[in-house]
Design a protein around this motif. Structure first.
Motif, short mmCIF file in Angstrom:
data_model
loop_
_atom_site.label_atom_id
_atom_site.label_comp_id
_atom_site.label_asym_id
_atom_site.label_seq_id
_atom_site.Cartn_x
_atom_site.Cartn_y
_atom_site.Cartn_z
N ASP A 176 0.88 -1.16 0.00
CA ASP A 176 0.00 0.00 0.00
C ASP A 176 0.92 1.22 0.00
O ASP A 176 1.38 1.68 1.04
CB ASP A 176 -0.88 -0.03 1.26
N VAL A 177 1.21 1.71 -1.20
CA VAL A 177 2.25 2.73 -1.37
C VAL A 177 1.95 3.98 -0.54
O VAL A 177 2.81 4.50 0.16
CB VAL A 177 2.40 3.11 -2.86
N PHE A 178 0.73 4.45 -0.61
CA PHE A 178 0.38 5.69 0.09
C PHE A 178 0.50 5.53 1.61
O PHE A 178 1.08 6.37 2.28
CB PHE A 178 -1.03 6.15 -0.31
N ALA A 179 -0.01 4.43 2.13
CA ALA A 179 0.05 4.22 3.58
C ALA A 179 1.49 3.98 4.04
O ALA A 179 1.92 4.53 5.06
CB ALA A 179 -0.83 3.03 3.97
N ALA A 180 2.24 3.19 3.29
CA ALA A 180 3.60 2.84 3.70
C ALA A 180 4.52 4.06 3.77
O ALA A 180 5.47 4.09 4.54
CB ALA A 180 4.19 1.80 2.75
#
Ligand SMILES: [Zn+2]
Length: 169
Positions: free
Chosen positions: A41-45
């Protein structure tokens, strides 16, 4: 077809509640190149929000011709100045060869397999540095995301003002 219906149904609720971002230019002048792996999860990570970054995904998170095409537009048209290349542990492209992947897929392509993340990241960062038309880009980092712990490893950094790419740690 059931899958498509489910996507369209979900969109009904989303459209009503969504955040709207008017400006197409990424607010943090940032592009992330990463793998298509469903576990990331690119945005969360990375603590990112809608409208803040371009996210370019492909198998392996490798710097391919098509990534260069996108970054030409990111950097010249949409104000991107920082590029992060983020590979990850347990990647399907790690520890395999082009020949094996050609055999499995029947596709006569270069798959950009990864032998060693450090070497692959350095290669991809070097490709970005050596691409003349990407001169607006000022900062590049190469990271490895651990899909089990969620922790990022800082592997390679480059800053235009300093010249050479260096190991991060
Ligand atoms: Zn992957």
């Amino acid at each position: 077809m059931e899958e498509i219906a489910s996507l369209l149904a979900a969109n009904g609720a989303y459209a009503e509640a969504r955040a709207h971002v008017a400006d197409a230019r990424p607010g943090r002048h940032l592009a992330i190149v990463t793998c298509m792996d469903a576990r990331i999860d690119v945005f969360a990570a990375l603590g990112l929000h809608l409208g803040e970054a371009h996210v370019l995904r492909n198998a392996g998170g490798r710097v391919t011709e098509d990534v260069l095409r996108s970054l030409a537009l990111s950097s010249h048209v949409l104000g991107v100045r920082t590029v992060v290349v983020m590979q990850h542990t347990k990647c399907g492209l790690a520890g395999v060869t082009d020949n094996e992947l050609r055999e499995r897929t029947g596709a006569d392509l270069g798959f950009f397999p990864i032998d060693d993340h450090g070497a692959a990241l350095r290669e991809d960062v070097d490709t970005l540095i050596a691409t003349d038309f990407l001169h607006p880009i000022q900062t590049i980092a190469g990271l490895v995301y651990d899909v089990e712990s969620g922790v990022l490893e800082d592997v390679v950094r480059w800053q235009r003002s300093l010249g050479q790419a260096t190991s991060a740690s």
